[in-house]
Design a protein around this motif. Structure first.
Motif, PDB file in Angstrom:
ATOM      1  N   PRO A   2       0.807  -1.225   0.000  1.00 35.51           N
ATOM      2  CA  PRO A   2       0.000   0.000   0.000  1.00 35.51           C
ATOM      3  C   PRO A   2       0.841   1.276   0.000  1.00 35.51           C
ATOM      4  CG  PRO A   2       0.013  -0.983   2.165  1.00 35.51           C
ATOM      5  CD  PRO A   2       0.727  -1.948   1.253  1.00 35.51           C
ATOM      6  N   GLY A   3       2.109   1.174   0.340  1.00 38.02           N
ATOM      7  CA  GLY A   3       2.953   2.359   0.368  1.00 38.02           C
ATOM      8  C   GLY A   3       4.400   1.999   0.622  1.00 38.02           C
ATOM      9  N   ILE A   4       5.231   3.036   0.632  1.00 41.18           N
ATOM     10  CA  ILE A   4       6.678   2.864   0.788  1.00 41.18           C
ATOM     11  C   ILE A   4       7.167   3.770   1.916  1.00 41.18           C
ATOM     12  CG2 ILE A   4       8.918   3.267  -0.314  1.00 41.18           C
ATOM     13  CD1 ILE A   4       7.487   2.788  -3.007  1.00 41.18           C
ATOM     14  N   LEU A   5       8.034   3.231   2.771  1.00 42.25           N
ATOM     15  CA  LEU A   5       8.789   4.033   3.734  1.00 42.25           C
ATOM     16  C   LEU A   5      10.199   4.140   3.176  1.00 42.25           C
ATOM     17  CD1 LEU A   5       7.685   2.597   7.197  1.00 42.25           C
ATOM     18  CD2 LEU A   5       6.864   4.656   6.038  1.00 42.25           C
ATOM     19  N   HIS A  22      11.818  15.712  -5.018  1.00 42.01           N
ATOM     20  CA  HIS A  22      11.454  15.632  -6.435  1.00 42.01           C
ATOM     21  C   HIS A  22      10.826  14.271  -6.741  1.00 42.01           C
ATOM     22  CE1 HIS A  22      11.841  16.209 -10.768  1.00 42.01           C
ATOM     23  NE2 HIS A  22      12.396  15.016 -10.823  1.00 42.01           N
ATOM     24  N   SER A  23      11.363  13.218  -6.187  1.00 47.84           N
ATOM     25  CA  SER A  23      10.827  11.867  -6.398  1.00 47.84           C
ATOM     26  C   SER A  23       9.409  11.735  -5.865  1.00 47.84           C
ATOM     27  CB  SER A  23      11.719  10.820  -5.730  1.00 47.84           C
ATOM     28  OG  SER A  23      12.989  10.806  -6.333  1.00 47.84           O
ATOM     29  N   LEU A  24       9.105  12.400  -4.748  1.00 47.58           N
ATOM     30  CA  LEU A  24       7.752  12.349  -4.207  1.00 47.58           C
ATOM     31  C   LEU A  24       6.751  12.941  -5.210  1.00 47.58           C
ATOM     32  CD1 LEU A  24       8.266  13.386  -0.477  1.00 47.58           C
ATOM     33  CD2 LEU A  24       7.737  11.108  -1.373  1.00 47.58           C
ATOM     34  N   MET A  25       7.171  13.957  -5.923  1.00 48.63           N
ATOM     35  CA  MET A  25       6.291  14.585  -6.916  1.00 48.63           C
ATOM     36  C   MET A  25       6.113  13.706  -8.156  1.00 48.63           C
ATOM     37  SD  MET A  25       5.186  17.509  -5.848  1.00 48.63           S
ATOM     38  CE  MET A  25       4.644  18.179  -7.396  1.00 48.63           C
ATOM     39  N   ARG A  28       3.926   9.235  -7.597  1.00 53.98           N
ATOM     40  CA  ARG A  28       2.842   9.460  -6.634  1.00 53.98           C
ATOM     41  C   ARG A  28       2.184   8.185  -6.139  1.00 53.98           C
ATOM     42  NH1 ARG A  28       0.912  14.064 -10.506  1.00 53.98           N
ATOM     43  NH2 ARG A  28       2.454  15.597  -9.925  1.00 53.98           N
ATOM     44  N   VAL A  29       2.339   7.076  -6.838  1.00 53.57           N
ATOM     45  CA  VAL A  29       1.690   5.829  -6.436  1.00 53.57           C
ATOM     46  C   VAL A  29       2.745   4.738  -6.451  1.00 53.57           C
ATOM     47  CG1 VAL A  29      -0.078   4.152  -7.035  1.00 53.57           C
ATOM     48  CG2 VAL A  29      -0.515   6.570  -7.390  1.00 53.57           C
ATOM     49  N   PRO A  30       2.898   3.927  -5.454  1.00 52.26           N
ATOM     50  CA  PRO A  30       2.153   3.997  -4.199  1.00 52.26           C
ATOM     51  C   PRO A  30       2.631   5.167  -3.354  1.00 52.26           C
ATOM     52  CG  PRO A  30       3.828   2.310  -4.037  1.00 52.26           C
ATOM     53  CD  PRO A  30       3.873   2.837  -5.448  1.00 52.26           C
ATOM     54  N   ARG A  31       1.867   5.467  -2.339  1.00 51.13           N
ATOM     55  CA  ARG A  31       2.236   6.579  -1.463  1.00 51.13           C
ATOM     56  C   ARG A  31       3.555   6.279  -0.771  1.00 51.13           C
ATOM     57  NH1 ARG A  31      -3.758   8.198   0.656  1.00 51.13           N
ATOM     58  NH2 ARG A  31      -4.386   9.077  -1.326  1.00 51.13           N
ATOM     59  N   CYS A  32       4.308   7.344  -0.528  1.00 44.58           N
ATOM     60  CA  CYS A  32       5.653   7.195   0.026  1.00 44.58           C
ATOM     61  C   CYS A  32       5.856   8.209   1.141  1.00 44.58           C
ATOM     62  CB  CYS A  32       6.679   7.428  -1.087  1.00 44.58           C
ATOM     63  SG  CYS A  32       8.381   7.309  -0.541  1.00 44.58           S
ATOM     64  N   ILE A  33       6.473   7.749   2.226  1.00 45.57           N
ATOM     65  CA  ILE A  33       6.877   8.632   3.322  1.00 45.57           C
ATOM     66  C   ILE A  33       8.397   8.563   3.407  1.00 45.57           C
ATOM     67  CG2 ILE A  33       6.769   9.106   5.797  1.00 45.57           C
ATOM     68  CD1 ILE A  33       4.065   7.634   5.842  1.00 45.57           C
ATOM     69  N   VAL A  35      11.567   9.134   5.492  1.00 48.27           N
ATOM     70  CA  VAL A  35      11.886   9.194   6.921  1.00 48.27           C
ATOM     71  C   VAL A  35      13.296   9.748   7.063  1.00 48.27           C
ATOM     72  CG1 VAL A  35      12.092   7.887   9.065  1.00 48.27           C
ATOM     73  CG2 VAL A  35      10.394   7.199   7.339  1.00 48.27           C
ATOM     74  N   ALA A  36      13.402  10.945   7.622  1.00 51.47           N
ATOM     75  CA  ALA A  36      14.694  11.591   7.851  1.00 51.47           C
ATOM     76  C   ALA A  36      15.064  11.458   9.325  1.00 51.47           C
ATOM     77  CB  ALA A  36      14.619  13.057   7.428  1.00 51.47           C
ATOM     78  N   GLU A  37      16.155  12.080   9.706  1.00 48.61           N
ATOM     79  CA  GLU A  37      16.632  11.953  11.082  1.00 48.61           C
ATOM     80  C   GLU A  37      15.629  12.488  12.099  1.00 48.61           C
ATOM     81  OE1 GLU A  37      20.433  13.367  13.764  1.00 48.61           O
ATOM     82  OE2 GLU A  37      20.686  13.076  11.612  1.00 48.61           O
ATOM     83  N   GLU A  38      15.021  13.643  11.822  1.00 45.29           N
ATOM     84  CA  GLU A  38      14.084  14.248  12.773  1.00 45.29           C
ATOM     85  C   GLU A  38      12.662  14.336  12.254  1.00 45.29           C
ATOM     86  OE1 GLU A  38      15.338  17.860  14.631  1.00 45.29           O
ATOM     87  OE2 GLU A  38      17.420  17.237  14.676  1.00 45.29           O
ATOM     88  N   ASP A  39      12.484  14.328  10.944  1.00 47.23           N
ATOM     89  CA  ASP A  39      11.175  14.563  10.343  1.00 47.23           C
ATOM     90  C   ASP A  39      10.787  13.463   9.372  1.00 47.23           C
ATOM     91  OD1 ASP A  39      10.765  17.075  11.592  1.00 47.23           O
ATOM     92  OD2 ASP A  39      11.913  18.091  10.035  1.00 47.23           O
ATOM     93  N   ILE A  40       9.507  13.479   9.008  1.00 48.95           N
ATOM     94  CA  ILE A  40       9.008  12.662   7.905  1.00 48.95           C
ATOM     95  C   ILE A  40       8.400  13.630   6.893  1.00 48.95           C
ATOM     96  CG2 ILE A  40       8.613  10.585   9.277  1.00 48.95           C
ATOM     97  CD1 ILE A  40       5.614  11.324   9.323  1.00 48.95           C
ATOM     98  N   VAL A  41       8.441  13.240   5.624  1.00 51.29           N
ATOM     99  CA  VAL A  41       7.935  14.086   4.553  1.00 51.29           C
ATOM    100  C   VAL A  41       7.149  13.208   3.594  1.00 51.29           C
ATOM    101  CG1 VAL A  41       8.538  15.709   2.708  1.00 51.29           C
ATOM    102  CG2 VAL A  41       9.991  15.553   4.749  1.00 51.29           C
ATOM    103  N   PHE A  42       5.972  13.695   3.182  1.00 48.82           N
ATOM    104  CA  PHE A  42       5.184  12.966   2.194  1.00 48.82           C
ATOM    105  C   PHE A  42       4.362  13.946   1.379  1.00 48.82           C
ATOM    106  CE2 PHE A  42       2.872  12.929   6.217  1.00 48.82           C
ATOM    107  CZ  PHE A  42       1.603  13.372   5.869  1.00 48.82           C
ATOM    108  N   LEU A  43       3.954  13.502   0.202  1.00 51.99           N
ATOM    109  CA  LEU A  43       3.105  14.300  -0.665  1.00 51.99           C
ATOM    110  C   LEU A  43       1.678  14.243  -0.142  1.00 51.99           C
ATOM    111  CD1 LEU A  43       3.164  15.952  -3.314  1.00 51.99           C
ATOM    112  CD2 LEU A  43       2.545  13.837  -4.501  1.00 51.99           C
TER     113      LEU A  43
END
Length: 125
Positions: A2-5, A22-25, A28-33, A35-43
């Protein structure tokens, strides 16, 4: 799946971190999060509903022109024209336990503290 970490996509080299966003843009499918040292980022999907503790930092960073609405953020995004180099939404915070964000196109990154990875997984996957 269903998604990628995505692990190990951020760190010492800024251009690699920019490539991750750029890859997140582009993928877009499957959804991806990411995971960085302090934060998470997703579209941000068209409709995002998350349960987060009041006071949690929520940053919204446009990768292109995008408009949206929000419920549960300290500074609502309704009526704002987001775009790189113009309007961004960094360092907003949760004002109500249920946060809803709607965007008109897939061009907004959501950045949260990594401690809220499980809430993001629940909302996206």
């Amino acid at each position: 799946a269903p998604g990628i970490l995505a692990l190990g996509r951020t760190g010492r080299r800024t251009e690699h971190e920019l490539a991750a966003w750029h890859s997140l843009m582009r993928c877009r499918v499957p959804r991806c999060i990411v995971v960085a040292e302090e934060d998470i980022v997703f579209l941000c999907p068209d409709h995002l509903n998350m349960t987060l503790p009041v006071g949690t930092r929520v940053s919204l960073f446009p990768m292109g022109p995008v408009r949206g609405t929000s419920v549960g953020l300290h500074w609502p995004i309704d009526g704002l024209d987001f775009a790189p180099g113009r309007t961004i939404g960094t360092s907003n915070r949760v004002a109500a336990a249920q946060v809803q964000i709607k965007v008109d196109r897939p061009a907004m990154l959501v950045i949260l503290p990594k401690t809220h990875l499980s809430a993001a997984v629940s909302a996206l996957f």
